[in-house]
Design a protein around this motif. Structure first.
Motif, PDB file in Angstrom:
ATOM      1  N   VAL A 109       3.626 116.413 121.862  1.00 46.80           N
ATOM      2  CA  VAL A 109       4.867 115.864 121.312  1.00 46.80           C
ATOM      3  C   VAL A 109       4.757 115.690 119.799  1.00 46.80           C
ATOM      4  CG1 VAL A 109       6.350 113.817 121.266  1.00 46.80           C
ATOM      5  CG2 VAL A 109       5.563 114.737 123.448  1.00 46.80           C
ATOM      6  N   SER A 110       3.616 115.195 119.330  1.00 50.19           N
ATOM      7  CA  SER A 110       3.429 114.990 117.902  1.00 50.19           C
ATOM      8  C   SER A 110       3.476 116.302 117.123  1.00 50.19           C
ATOM      9  CB  SER A 110       2.088 114.289 117.642  1.00 50.19           C
ATOM     10  OG  SER A 110       1.880 114.105 116.265  1.00 50.19           O
ATOM     11  N   VAL A 111       2.808 117.319 117.644  1.00 46.73           N
ATOM     12  CA  VAL A 111       2.810 118.625 116.971  1.00 46.73           C
ATOM     13  C   VAL A 111       4.220 119.210 116.932  1.00 46.73           C
ATOM     14  CG1 VAL A 111       2.019 121.012 117.144  1.00 46.73           C
ATOM     15  CG2 VAL A 111       0.397 119.138 117.485  1.00 46.73           C
ATOM     16  N   VAL A 112       4.942 119.095 118.033  1.00 49.67           N
ATOM     17  CA  VAL A 112       6.320 119.599 118.078  1.00 49.67           C
ATOM     18  C   VAL A 112       7.190 118.864 117.060  1.00 49.67           C
ATOM     19  CG1 VAL A 112       8.404 119.711 119.501  1.00 49.67           C
ATOM     20  CG2 VAL A 112       6.205 120.397 120.455  1.00 49.67           C
ATOM     21  N   GLU A 113       7.007 117.554 116.949  1.00 49.05           N
ATOM     22  CA  GLU A 113       7.768 116.775 115.969  1.00 49.05           C
ATOM     23  C   GLU A 113       7.454 117.231 114.546  1.00 49.05           C
ATOM     24  OE1 GLU A 113       8.111 112.540 118.434  1.00 49.05           O
ATOM     25  OE2 GLU A 113       6.642 112.783 116.820  1.00 49.05           O
ATOM     26  N   ASP A 114       6.173 117.389 114.242  1.00 48.94           N
ATOM     27  CA  ASP A 114       5.779 117.803 112.887  1.00 48.94           C
ATOM     28  C   ASP A 114       6.340 119.181 112.543  1.00 48.94           C
ATOM     29  OD1 ASP A 114       4.403 115.446 112.644  1.00 48.94           O
ATOM     30  OD2 ASP A 114       2.431 116.314 113.046  1.00 48.94           O
ATOM     31  N   LEU A 115       6.232 120.104 113.477  1.00 51.36           N
ATOM     32  CA  LEU A 115       6.755 121.457 113.241  1.00 51.36           C
ATOM     33  C   LEU A 115       8.277 121.435 113.112  1.00 51.36           C
ATOM     34  CD1 LEU A 115       4.540 123.562 115.695  1.00 51.36           C
ATOM     35  CD2 LEU A 115       4.345 123.415 113.203  1.00 51.36           C
ATOM     36  N   GLY A 116       8.917 120.601 113.934  1.00 48.83           N
ATOM     37  CA  GLY A 116      10.371 120.496 113.865  1.00 48.83           C
ATOM     38  C   GLY A 116      10.848 119.966 112.529  1.00 48.83           C
ATOM     39  N   VAL A 117      10.175 118.933 112.030  1.00 48.75           N
ATOM     40  CA  VAL A 117      10.527 118.366 110.727  1.00 48.75           C
ATOM     41  C   VAL A 117      10.329 119.394 109.617  1.00 48.75           C
ATOM     42  CG1 VAL A 117       9.782 116.698 108.978  1.00 48.75           C
ATOM     43  CG2 VAL A 117      10.146 115.955 111.330  1.00 48.75           C
ATOM     44  N   ALA A 118       9.169 120.037 109.612  1.00 50.09           N
ATOM     45  CA  ALA A 118       8.879 121.026 108.572  1.00 50.09           C
ATOM     46  C   ALA A 118       9.874 122.183 108.619  1.00 50.09           C
ATOM     47  CB  ALA A 118       7.453 121.546 108.732  1.00 50.09           C
ATOM     48  N   GLY A 119      10.116 122.700 109.822  1.00 46.74           N
ATOM     49  CA  GLY A 119      11.023 123.831 109.957  1.00 46.74           C
ATOM     50  C   GLY A 119      12.442 123.498 109.560  1.00 46.74           C
ATOM     51  N   LEU A 120      12.921 122.324 109.972  1.00 45.20           N
ATOM     52  CA  LEU A 120      14.322 121.980 109.697  1.00 45.20           C
ATOM     53  C   LEU A 120      14.543 121.629 108.230  1.00 45.20           C
ATOM     54  CD1 LEU A 120      16.897 121.943 111.282  1.00 45.20           C
ATOM     55  CD2 LEU A 120      16.576 119.509 111.718  1.00 45.20           C
ATOM     56  N   ILE A 121      13.567 120.978 107.593  1.00 50.29           N
ATOM     57  CA  ILE A 121      13.712 120.683 106.164  1.00 50.29           C
ATOM     58  C   ILE A 121      13.722 121.979 105.350  1.00 50.29           C
ATOM     59  CG2 ILE A 121      12.499 119.740 104.160  1.00 50.29           C
ATOM     60  CD1 ILE A 121      14.035 117.644 105.653  1.00 50.29           C
ATOM     61  N   ALA A 122      12.819 122.899 105.673  1.00 53.57           N
ATOM     62  CA  ALA A 122      12.796 124.184 104.963  1.00 53.57           C
ATOM     63  C   ALA A 122      14.095 124.957 105.201  1.00 53.57           C
ATOM     64  CB  ALA A 122      11.599 125.011 105.436  1.00 53.57           C
ATOM     65  N   PHE A 123      14.597 124.914 106.421  1.00 48.92           N
ATOM     66  CA  PHE A 123      15.850 125.589 106.752  1.00 48.92           C
ATOM     67  C   PHE A 123      17.027 124.952 106.026  1.00 48.92           C
ATOM     68  CE2 PHE A 123      19.429 126.272 109.836  1.00 48.92           C
ATOM     69  CZ  PHE A 123      19.522 127.650 109.674  1.00 48.92           C
ATOM     70  N   TYR A 154      -0.834 104.888 122.391  1.00 53.99           N
ATOM     71  CA  TYR A 154      -0.668 103.484 122.047  1.00 53.99           C
ATOM     72  C   TYR A 154      -0.882 103.212 120.557  1.00 53.99           C
ATOM     73  CZ  TYR A 154      -0.519 102.878 127.055  1.00 53.99           C
ATOM     74  OH  TYR A 154      -0.165 102.998 128.363  1.00 53.99           O
ATOM     75  N   VAL A 155      -1.815 103.906 119.920  1.00 52.40           N
ATOM     76  CA  VAL A 155      -1.916 103.783 118.465  1.00 52.40           C
ATOM     77  C   VAL A 155      -0.632 104.297 117.828  1.00 52.40           C
ATOM     78  CG1 VAL A 155      -3.144 104.572 116.401  1.00 52.40           C
ATOM     79  CG2 VAL A 155      -4.428 103.973 118.460  1.00 52.40           C
ATOM     80  N   ASP A 156      -0.051 105.348 118.417  1.00 55.84           N
ATOM     81  CA  ASP A 156       1.197 105.897 117.885  1.00 55.84           C
ATOM     82  C   ASP A 156       2.332 104.875 117.954  1.00 55.84           C
ATOM     83  OD1 ASP A 156       1.382 105.941 120.629  1.00 55.84           O
ATOM     84  OD2 ASP A 156       2.223 107.957 120.764  1.00 55.84           O
ATOM     85  N   SER A 157       2.369 104.095 119.026  1.00 64.56           N
ATOM     86  CA  SER A 157       3.425 103.083 119.144  1.00 64.56           C
ATOM     87  C   SER A 157       3.239 101.960 118.128  1.00 64.56           C
ATOM     88  CB  SER A 157       3.449 102.512 120.566  1.00 64.56           C
ATOM     89  OG  SER A 157       3.918 103.484 121.485  1.00 64.56           O
ATOM     90  N   VAL A 158       1.983 101.576 117.874  1.00 68.54           N
ATOM     91  CA  VAL A 158       1.708 100.569 116.843  1.00 68.54           C
ATOM     92  C   VAL A 158       2.129 101.114 115.472  1.00 68.54           C
ATOM     93  CG1 VAL A 158      -0.088  99.251 115.665  1.00 68.54           C
ATOM     94  CG2 VAL A 158      -0.167  99.520 118.154  1.00 68.54           C
TER      95      VAL A 158
END
Length: 206
Positions: free
Chosen positions: A135-149, A65-69
């Protein structure tokens, strides 16, 4: 090579975590890994600010819920950041290609932000907090990995980002009924709290 694939990927990633995008691109440019990153993103003050805000997001994004805010607050921030990063990557101050790049980055960031926010509302219907953290960790790793790629393989990264965006939109559509129920329950809880507060403030019937 056209900068459009990198612009599109950075826009998608900005809709998920704009601060991570600015921080990672700035670090890749400052360390000489790539010369595609404009100087504005490599400035020490920009990197420090992005790092501090990324740490705030890393915490807020994992609390139910903090994440949605946090997402609601960033409905404007992420698209604007995506547009600014895209425009800086395109270069040529004030040119039509730079304006177009900003539009692509901003609109892509808005779409991916809406996917993220919608999916988080659905995740928050789960009674346990572990799913938010995962979900948050997967999102962070996905962003980092895809930007570096994307720095080394921009076209392939753009294809992956586009696929993830379409898949995310389809998922949110499938989960919409669950999201709508969660929003309705949230409104009902707010109304109950309001009525309870009103009753406590004026306990004597008239």
């Amino acid at each position: 090579m056209s900068v459009l694939p990198l612009v599109f990927t950075s826009g998608w990633a900005s809709g998920i975590n704009a601060y991570a995008v600015v921080l990672l691109l700035g670090l890749l440019g400052a360390t000489g890994v790539t010369d595609e990153v404009p100087d504005a993103l490599q400035r020490p003050d920009v990197l420090i600010a992005a790092a501090v805000l990324f740490l705030f997001e890393a915490v807020a994004d994992k609390v139910p819920y903090v994440d949605s805010v946090w997402d609601a607050v960033h409905t404007v921030v992420r698209p604007v950041a995506g547009g600014v990063v895209a425009a800086l990557l395109a270069g040529h101050d004030g040119s039509l290609p730079q304006v177009a790049a900003g539009a692509v980055g901003g609109s892509t960031a808005l779409l991916s932000h809406l996917v993220k926010a919608g999916a988080r509302i659905a995740v928050n219907t789960s009674p346990e907090p572990a799913s938010n953290i995962v979900v948050s960790v997967v999102e962070d790793l996905g962003v980092a990995g895809l930007i570096a790629f994307a720095v080394f393989h921009p076209v392939a990264a753009a294809v992956i980002a586009g696929t993830l965006l379409l898949a995310g939109l389809a998922l949110v559509i499938l989960l919409w009924s669950r999201i709508r129920r969660a929003l309705r329950r949230r409104r009902e809880r707010r109304e109950e709290k309001r009525l309870r507060a009103a009753a406590e403030a004026d306990p004597v019937p008239r």
